[in-house]
Design a protein around this motif. Structure first.
Motif, PDB file in Angstrom:
ATOM      1  N   ARG A 118      20.691  35.438  -8.600  1.00 48.95           N
ATOM      2  CA  ARG A 118      21.153  36.807  -8.833  1.00 48.95           C
ATOM      3  C   ARG A 118      22.191  36.827  -9.947  1.00 48.95           C
ATOM      4  NH1 ARG A 118      22.546  37.899  -3.973  1.00 48.95           N
ATOM      5  NH2 ARG A 118      20.826  39.256  -3.363  1.00 48.95           N
ATOM      6  N   THR A 119      22.959  35.740 -10.061  1.00 49.84           N
ATOM      7  CA  THR A 119      23.977  35.611 -11.115  1.00 49.84           C
ATOM      8  C   THR A 119      23.694  34.323 -11.879  1.00 49.84           C
ATOM      9  OG1 THR A 119      25.462  34.552  -9.509  1.00 49.84           O
ATOM     10  CG2 THR A 119      25.717  36.934  -9.870  1.00 49.84           C
ATOM     11  N   PRO A 120      22.698  34.328 -12.763  1.00 50.15           N
ATOM     12  CA  PRO A 120      22.228  33.079 -13.379  1.00 50.15           C
ATOM     13  C   PRO A 120      23.207  32.507 -14.390  1.00 50.15           C
ATOM     14  CG  PRO A 120      21.129  34.962 -14.362  1.00 50.15           C
ATOM     15  CD  PRO A 120      21.938  35.499 -13.227  1.00 50.15           C
ATOM     16  N   ASP A 121      23.245  31.180 -14.448  1.00 53.62           N
ATOM     17  CA  ASP A 121      23.933  30.491 -15.535  1.00 53.62           C
ATOM     18  C   ASP A 121      23.041  30.511 -16.771  1.00 53.62           C
ATOM     19  OD1 ASP A 121      26.001  29.920 -13.804  1.00 53.62           O
ATOM     20  OD2 ASP A 121      25.234  27.925 -13.285  1.00 53.62           O
ATOM     21  N   ASP A 122      23.593  30.053 -17.889  1.00 54.93           N
ATOM     22  CA  ASP A 122      22.802  29.981 -19.117  1.00 54.93           C
ATOM     23  C   ASP A 122      21.547  29.140 -18.890  1.00 54.93           C
ATOM     24  OD1 ASP A 122      24.653  31.496 -20.437  1.00 54.93           O
ATOM     25  OD2 ASP A 122      25.663  29.794 -21.405  1.00 54.93           O
ATOM     26  N   GLY A 123      20.435  29.640 -19.368  1.00 53.32           N
ATOM     27  CA  GLY A 123      19.177  28.916 -19.249  1.00 53.32           C
ATOM     28  C   GLY A 123      18.432  29.162 -17.955  1.00 53.32           C
ATOM     29  N   MET A 124      19.022  29.898 -17.026  1.00 56.61           N
ATOM     30  CA  MET A 124      18.345  30.250 -15.783  1.00 56.61           C
ATOM     31  C   MET A 124      17.703  31.634 -15.895  1.00 56.61           C
ATOM     32  SD  MET A 124      20.939  29.136 -12.719  1.00 56.61           S
ATOM     33  CE  MET A 124      21.559  27.458 -12.524  1.00 56.61           C
ATOM     34  N   ARG A 125      16.857  31.937 -14.939  1.00 57.77           N
ATOM     35  CA  ARG A 125      16.278  33.274 -14.842  1.00 57.77           C
ATOM     36  C   ARG A 125      17.060  34.109 -13.838  1.00 57.77           C
ATOM     37  NH1 ARG A 125       9.643  33.026 -14.997  1.00 57.77           N
ATOM     38  NH2 ARG A 125       9.469  31.350 -16.537  1.00 57.77           N
ATOM     39  N   ARG A 126      17.184  35.390 -14.140  1.00 53.46           N
ATOM     40  CA  ARG A 126      17.774  36.291 -13.160  1.00 53.46           C
ATOM     41  C   ARG A 126      16.704  36.646 -12.134  1.00 53.46           C
ATOM     42  NH1 ARG A 126      18.104  41.697 -11.921  1.00 53.46           N
ATOM     43  NH2 ARG A 126      19.999  42.251 -10.749  1.00 53.46           N
ATOM     44  N   LEU A 127      16.960  36.265 -10.894  1.00 51.00           N
ATOM     45  CA  LEU A 127      16.061  36.596  -9.787  1.00 51.00           C
ATOM     46  C   LEU A 127      16.902  37.200  -8.674  1.00 51.00           C
ATOM     47  CD1 LEU A 127      13.729  33.462  -9.371  1.00 51.00           C
ATOM     48  CD2 LEU A 127      13.188  35.615 -10.494  1.00 51.00           C
ATOM     49  N   ASP A 128      16.748  38.475  -8.454  1.00 53.58           N
ATOM     50  CA  ASP A 128      17.436  39.159  -7.365  1.00 53.58           C
ATOM     51  C   ASP A 128      16.370  39.592  -6.374  1.00 53.58           C
ATOM     52  OD1 ASP A 128      18.741  40.857  -5.645  1.00 53.58           O
ATOM     53  OD2 ASP A 128      19.882  41.896  -7.214  1.00 53.58           O
ATOM     54  N   PHE A 129      16.349  38.968  -5.219  1.00 54.09           N
ATOM     55  CA  PHE A 129      15.283  39.245  -4.251  1.00 54.09           C
ATOM     56  C   PHE A 129      15.304  40.687  -3.761  1.00 54.09           C
ATOM     57  CE2 PHE A 129      14.759  34.591  -2.590  1.00 54.09           C
ATOM     58  CZ  PHE A 129      14.418  34.197  -3.868  1.00 54.09           C
ATOM     59  N   ASP A 130      16.425  41.368  -3.927  1.00 50.49           N
ATOM     60  CA  ASP A 130      16.497  42.780  -3.542  1.00 50.49           C
ATOM     61  C   ASP A 130      16.115  43.721  -4.685  1.00 50.49           C
ATOM     62  OD1 ASP A 130      17.409  42.198  -0.929  1.00 50.49           O
ATOM     63  OD2 ASP A 130      19.453  41.942  -1.673  1.00 50.49           O
ATOM     64  N   ASP A 131      15.865  43.158  -5.860  1.00 48.61           N
ATOM     65  CA  ASP A 131      15.485  43.933  -7.046  1.00 48.61           C
ATOM     66  C   ASP A 131      14.113  43.440  -7.490  1.00 48.61           C
ATOM     67  OD1 ASP A 131      15.266  45.311  -9.424  1.00 48.61           O
ATOM     68  OD2 ASP A 131      16.795  44.123 -10.486  1.00 48.61           O
ATOM     69  N   HIS A 132      13.076  44.005  -6.924  1.00 49.57           N
ATOM     70  CA  HIS A 132      11.736  43.460  -7.110  1.00 49.57           C
ATOM     71  C   HIS A 132      11.299  43.371  -8.571  1.00 49.57           C
ATOM     72  CE1 HIS A 132      10.577  44.405  -2.648  1.00 49.57           C
ATOM     73  NE2 HIS A 132      11.670  43.691  -2.771  1.00 49.57           N
ATOM     74  N   PRO A 133      11.642  44.315  -9.451  1.00 51.63           N
ATOM     75  CA  PRO A 133      11.256  44.152 -10.862  1.00 51.63           C
ATOM     76  C   PRO A 133      11.859  42.920 -11.532  1.00 51.63           C
ATOM     77  CG  PRO A 133      11.761  46.448 -10.406  1.00 51.63           C
ATOM     78  CD  PRO A 133      12.189  45.672  -9.202  1.00 51.63           C
ATOM     79  N   SER A 134      12.923  42.368 -10.960  1.00 54.43           N
ATOM     80  CA  SER A 134      13.536  41.175 -11.558  1.00 54.43           C
ATOM     81  C   SER A 134      12.780  39.899 -11.229  1.00 54.43           C
ATOM     82  CB  SER A 134      14.985  41.027 -11.082  1.00 54.43           C
ATOM     83  OG  SER A 134      15.051  40.474  -9.763  1.00 54.43           O
ATOM     84  N   LEU A 135      11.794  39.969 -10.362  1.00 54.17           N
ATOM     85  CA  LEU A 135      11.124  38.760  -9.871  1.00 54.17           C
ATOM     86  C   LEU A 135       9.997  38.351 -10.812  1.00 54.17           C
ATOM     87  CD1 LEU A 135      11.045  39.596  -6.053  1.00 54.17           C
ATOM     88  CD2 LEU A 135      12.717  38.217  -7.321  1.00 54.17           C
ATOM     89  N   ASP A 136      10.373  37.746 -11.922  1.00 57.26           N
ATOM     90  CA  ASP A 136       9.428  37.283 -12.936  1.00 57.26           C
ATOM     91  C   ASP A 136       9.241  35.780 -12.778  1.00 57.26           C
ATOM     92  OD1 ASP A 136       7.946  36.642 -15.148  1.00 57.26           O
ATOM     93  OD2 ASP A 136       9.519  37.120 -16.608  1.00 57.26           O
ATOM     94  N   LEU A 137       8.060  35.375 -12.336  1.00 57.93           N
ATOM     95  CA  LEU A 137       7.768  33.957 -12.123  1.00 57.93           C
ATOM     96  C   LEU A 137       6.666  33.464 -13.048  1.00 57.93           C
ATOM     97  CD1 LEU A 137       7.905  33.926  -8.217  1.00 57.93           C
ATOM     98  CD2 LEU A 137       9.705  33.273  -9.813  1.00 57.93           C
ATOM     99  N   THR A 138       6.458  34.148 -14.157  1.00 61.79           N
ATOM    100  CA  THR A 138       5.449  33.712 -15.114  1.00 61.79           C
ATOM    101  C   THR A 138       5.814  32.340 -15.668  1.00 61.79           C
ATOM    102  OG1 THR A 138       6.603  34.920 -16.874  1.00 61.79           O
ATOM    103  CG2 THR A 138       4.774  36.035 -15.776  1.00 61.79           C
ATOM    104  N   GLY A 139       4.805  31.494 -15.827  1.00 61.09           N
ATOM    105  CA  GLY A 139       5.012  30.151 -16.358  1.00 61.09           C
ATOM    106  C   GLY A 139       5.504  29.140 -15.354  1.00 61.09           C
TER     107      GLY A 139
END
Length: 268
Positions: A31-52
């Motif tokens: 939910r609070t990613p460091d540099d190089g991470m993806r933002r994934l907030d399980f309560d924010d479904h549009p943020s759930l990008d798992l492509t690749g």
């Protein structure tokens, strides 16, 4: 590429660090990613990008009420199926923990994982040795707990991180497997002895009273969850051990007593 959820948490960060140390292509989601991470907030479904993402290490999002936890896990599994993830590794709870207050969310998620249509591996993690130590409280000259004489087959968090990284790096080898990953039995008395102090046992009612009235910052679901751990340990439901973890790692496990004592040590 492997993606580890909860990558700023204790377990997720350790899994990601181990994968990277082994030279495996991996990133983290948070939910609070460091540099190089993806933002994934399980309560924010549009943020759930798992492509690749080829393999997803789904670290349980257990810091909430059960309905919210299961909804979060369902959302990320839906995203994994949509985006072409090829394997899910879920960090669950040891089978001996079925009576614990937080078991239903894990078992419901296991059912979602099995029914998702994705290849899967379930890691049924034992309770952390670090948690066991942290749940002991100091008086002036002793450690107190509601664990009585009971033992916990505690496991060092680093061993669970190593196991998750190993499975994620070669998921096909573990497809459809459920690994029950517990350590060796540790008692509160042993932790206190390691630290050179006595252990004093308190009753479950007194423990519950302290949690409800003397422990600031706990969320409503946490006191019954913690009492369930105490009564499970006290009455011998969580002391069984297996060789699953050592066999999976291909080496002896870390000493859970040392990890518990380090977590229980009086702050300097």
């Amino acid at each position: 590429m492997i993606l580890v959820t909860g990558a700023n948490g204790n377990l997720g960060s350790a899994v990601l660090a181990r994968l990277r140390a082994d030279g495996v292509a991996a990133t983290g989601g948070s939910r609070t990613p460091d540099d190089g991470m993806r933002r994934l907030d399980f309560d924010d479904h549009p943020s759930l990008d798992l492509t690749g993402v080829s393999a997803l290490v789904l670290v349980s999002a257990g810091y909430a009420e059960d309905d919210q936890v299961v909804a979060r896990h369902r959302a990320v599994l839906d995203a994994a199926l949509r985006d072409g993830v090829r394997h899910v590794v879920y960090t669950s709870l040891t089978g001996a923990g079925d009576h614990l207050g937080f078991a239903p969310a894990h078992r419901a998620t296991e059912r979602l994982v099995r029914r998702s249509g994705l290849p899967w591996t379930i890691l049924r993690n034992g309770l952390y040795a670090e948690l066991f130590g942290a749940l002991l409280t100091w008086t002036d000259d002793a450690l107190e707990s509601a664990f009585g004489d009971g033992a916990l087959a505690a496991v060092a968090r680093a061993d669970l991180a190593d196991a998750a990284a190993l499975v994620a790096a070669d998921p096909a080898r573990h497809s459809g497997h459920v690994h029950d990953l517990v350590g060796t039995p540790v008692t509160a008395e042993q932790v206190a002895t390691r630290l050179g102090v006595p252990h004093r046992s308190i009753g479950l009612g007194e423990y519950r009273r302290r949690l409800l009235h003397e422990t600031p910052g706990l969320l409503p679901f946490q006191p019954p969850m913690l009492v369930s751990i105490a009564t499970g340990v006290r009455h011998g439901f969580l002391d069984g051990t297996t060789r699953d973890l050592a066999d999976l790692l291909g080496r002896p496990i870390r000493d859970p007593l040392a990890a518990a004592a380090a977590a229980a040590a009086r702050p300097k």
